[in-house]
Design a protein around this motif. Structure first.
Motif, PDB file in Angstrom:
ATOM      1  N   GLY A  58       0.804  -1.209   0.000  1.00  7.57           N
ATOM      2  CA  GLY A  58       0.000   0.000   0.000  1.00  7.57           C
ATOM      3  C   GLY A  58       0.841   1.265   0.000  1.00  7.57           C
ATOM      4  N   ALA A  59       2.036   1.181   0.565  1.00  7.42           N
ATOM      5  CA  ALA A  59       2.891   2.356   0.667  1.00  7.42           C
ATOM      6  C   ALA A  59       3.416   2.843  -0.678  1.00  7.42           C
ATOM      7  N   VAL A  60       3.464   1.952  -1.666  1.00  8.43           N
ATOM      8  CA  VAL A  60       4.068   2.327  -2.951  1.00  8.43           C
ATOM      9  C   VAL A  60       3.109   2.213  -4.122  1.00  8.43           C
ATOM     10  N   LYS A  61       1.943   1.643  -3.902  1.00  9.64           N
ATOM     11  CA  LYS A  61       1.008   1.430  -5.010  1.00  9.64           C
ATOM     12  C   LYS A  61       0.653   2.761  -5.655  1.00  9.64           C
ATOM     13  N   GLY A  62       0.732   2.783  -6.966  1.00 11.39           N
ATOM     14  CA  GLY A  62       0.468   4.018  -7.700  1.00 11.39           C
ATOM     15  C   GLY A  62       1.714   4.841  -7.967  1.00 11.39           C
ATOM     16  N   ARG A  63       2.806   4.535  -7.272  1.00  6.91           N
ATOM     17  CA  ARG A  63       4.059   5.267  -7.470  1.00  6.91           C
ATOM     18  C   ARG A  63       5.160   4.371  -8.045  1.00  6.91           C
ATOM     19  N   PHE A  64       5.166   3.118  -7.636  1.00  2.73           N
ATOM     20  CA  PHE A  64       6.176   2.173  -8.101  1.00  2.73           C
ATOM     21  C   PHE A  64       5.545   1.210  -9.100  1.00  2.73           C
ATOM     22  N   THR A  65       6.355   0.783 -10.071  1.00  2.00           N
ATOM     23  CA  THR A  65       5.912  -0.210 -11.047  1.00  2.00           C
ATOM     24  C   THR A  65       6.987  -1.267 -11.195  1.00  2.00           C
ATOM     25  N   ILE A  66       6.570  -2.518 -11.059  1.00  2.00           N
ATOM     26  CA  ILE A  66       7.491  -3.623 -11.272  1.00  2.00           C
ATOM     27  C   ILE A  66       7.186  -4.207 -12.640  1.00  2.00           C
ATOM     28  N   ALA A  67       8.227  -4.567 -13.365  1.00  2.00           N
ATOM     29  CA  ALA A  67       8.022  -5.087 -14.710  1.00  2.00           C
ATOM     30  C   ALA A  67       9.123  -6.072 -15.053  1.00  2.00           C
ATOM     31  N   GLN A  68       8.755  -7.071 -15.822  1.00  2.00           N
ATOM     32  CA  GLN A  68       9.742  -8.024 -16.314  1.00  2.00           C
ATOM     33  C   GLN A  68      10.446  -7.403 -17.514  1.00  2.00           C
ATOM     34  N   GLY A  69      11.750  -7.610 -17.590  1.00  2.00           N
ATOM     35  CA  GLY A  69      12.517  -7.036 -18.664  1.00  2.00           C
ATOM     36  C   GLY A  69      12.486  -7.897 -19.913  1.00  2.00           C
ATOM     37  N   ASN A  70      12.979  -7.346 -21.009  1.00  2.00           N
ATOM     38  CA  ASN A  70      13.046  -8.110 -22.252  1.00  2.00           C
ATOM     39  C   ASN A  70      14.043  -9.258 -22.137  1.00  2.00           C
ATOM     40  N   ALA A  71      15.112  -9.024 -21.390  1.00  2.00           N
ATOM     41  CA  ALA A  71      16.073 -10.094 -21.150  1.00  2.00           C
ATOM     42  C   ALA A  71      15.467 -11.103 -20.193  1.00  2.00           C
ATOM     43  N   ASN A  73      14.679 -13.511 -17.248  1.00  2.00           N
ATOM     44  CA  ASN A  73      14.950 -13.523 -15.808  1.00  2.00           C
ATOM     45  C   ASN A  73      15.410 -12.168 -15.270  1.00  2.00           C
ATOM     46  N   THR A  74      14.914 -11.089 -15.849  1.00  2.00           N
ATOM     47  CA  THR A  74      15.211  -9.762 -15.316  1.00  2.00           C
ATOM     48  C   THR A  74      13.922  -9.077 -14.875  1.00  2.00           C
ATOM     49  N   VAL A  75      14.066  -8.212 -13.908  1.00  2.00           N
ATOM     50  CA  VAL A  75      12.916  -7.461 -13.421  1.00  2.00           C
ATOM     51  C   VAL A  75      13.381  -6.057 -13.057  1.00  2.00           C
ATOM     52  N   TYR A  76      12.515  -5.105 -13.287  1.00  2.00           N
ATOM     53  CA  TYR A  76      12.815  -3.717 -12.986  1.00  2.00           C
ATOM     54  C   TYR A  76      11.830  -3.170 -11.967  1.00  2.00           C
ATOM     55  N   LEU A  77      12.260  -2.165 -11.256  1.00  2.00           N
ATOM     56  CA  LEU A  77      11.361  -1.429 -10.373  1.00  2.00           C
ATOM     57  C   LEU A  77      11.509   0.046 -10.709  1.00  2.00           C
ATOM     58  N   GLN A  78      10.483   0.592 -11.320  1.00  2.00           N
ATOM     59  CA  GLN A  78      10.452   2.022 -11.620  1.00  2.00           C
ATOM     60  C   GLN A  78       9.802   2.730 -10.436  1.00  2.00           C
ATOM     61  N   MET A  79      10.535   3.641  -9.839  1.00  2.00           N
ATOM     62  CA  MET A  79      10.047   4.337  -8.649  1.00  2.00           C
ATOM     63  C   MET A  79       9.863   5.807  -8.982  1.00  2.00           C
ATOM     64  N   ASN A  80       8.631   6.245  -8.948  1.00  2.00           N
ATOM     65  CA  ASN A  80       8.300   7.638  -9.253  1.00  2.00           C
ATOM     66  C   ASN A  80       7.757   8.337  -8.021  1.00  2.00           C
ATOM     67  N   ASN A  81       7.784   9.655  -8.052  1.00  2.00           N
ATOM     68  CA  ASN A  81       7.266  10.457  -6.946  1.00  2.00           C
ATOM     69  C   ASN A  81       7.825   9.970  -5.606  1.00  2.00           C
ATOM     70  N   LEU A  82       9.121   9.823  -5.555  1.00  2.00           N
ATOM     71  CA  LEU A  82       9.765   9.287  -4.361  1.00  2.00           C
ATOM     72  C   LEU A  82       9.596  10.222  -3.178  1.00  2.00           C
ATOM     73  N   LYS A  83       9.482   9.613  -2.004  1.00  2.00           N
ATOM     74  CA  LYS A  83       9.303  10.344  -0.762  1.00  2.00           C
ATOM     75  C   LYS A  83      10.467  10.023   0.175  1.00  2.00           C
ATOM     76  N   ALA A  84      10.670  10.874   1.152  1.00  2.00           N
ATOM     77  CA  ALA A  84      11.756  10.655   2.108  1.00  2.00           C
ATOM     78  C   ALA A  84      11.615   9.297   2.797  1.00  2.00           C
ATOM     79  N   GLU A  85      10.378   8.880   3.033  1.00  2.00           N
ATOM     80  CA  GLU A  85      10.156   7.601   3.711  1.00  2.00           C
ATOM     81  C   GLU A  85      10.463   6.394   2.829  1.00  2.00           C
ATOM     82  N   ASP A  86      10.774   6.617   1.572  1.00  2.00           N
ATOM     83  CA  ASP A  86      11.217   5.524   0.702  1.00  2.00           C
ATOM     84  C   ASP A  86      12.700   5.229   0.879  1.00  2.00           C
ATOM     85  N   THR A  87      13.395   6.053   1.623  1.00  2.00           N
ATOM     86  CA  THR A  87      14.814   5.842   1.858  1.00  2.00           C
ATOM     87  C   THR A  87      15.038   4.514   2.573  1.00  2.00           C
TER      88      THR A  87
END
Length: 120
Positions: A58-71, A73-87
């Motif tokens: 719940g803390a990251v829904k709507g801001r973070f996106t996880i996705a499988q890469g083209n390669a 067995n790879t996965v990415y985490l796109q983190m947008n609108n980062l907050k201090a509490e994400d540190t």
């Protein structure tokens, strides 16, 4: 032995974005990003399974996106609108068998971790 290699992370101001990536040495059933801030317990922030299912805390829904890469067995985490509490230290984690994507104890394999610092 399954190995996970992470990259990305760094320092950013609040409202900024960062992207983490993780490559596994073999196929997994589920891969996740787990973070741990000083003095706090580990928290699964996002996970994706081999069937394409995605899970977000719940803390990251709507801001973070996880996705499988083209390669494979790879996965990415796109983190947008980062907050201090994400540190936190962010770890890539994986499992060959799992039942609860949000339980850090489900993950058998772990990367070395990458630091994310968000300044306000």
């Amino acid at each position: 032995q399954l190995q996970l290699v992470e990259s990305g992370g760094g320092s950013v101001q609040a409202g900024g974005s960062l992207r983490l990536s993780c490559a596994a040495s073999t196929t997994t059933a589920i891969m996740a990003w787990v973070r741990q801030a000083p003095g706090k317990e580990r928290e699964v922030v996002a996970a994706c399974n081999s069937g394409g299912g995605e899970y977000y805390s719940g803390a990251v829904k709507g801001r973070f996106t996880i996705a499988q890469g083209n390669a494979e067995n790879t996965v990415y985490l796109q983190m947008n609108n980062l907050k201090a509490e994400d540190t936190a230290m962010y770890y890539c984690a994986a499992a060959l068998i799992w039942t609860n994507a949000f339980d850090p104890g489900q993950y058998t394999y772990w990367g070395q971790g990458t630091q994310v610092i968000v300044s306000s």
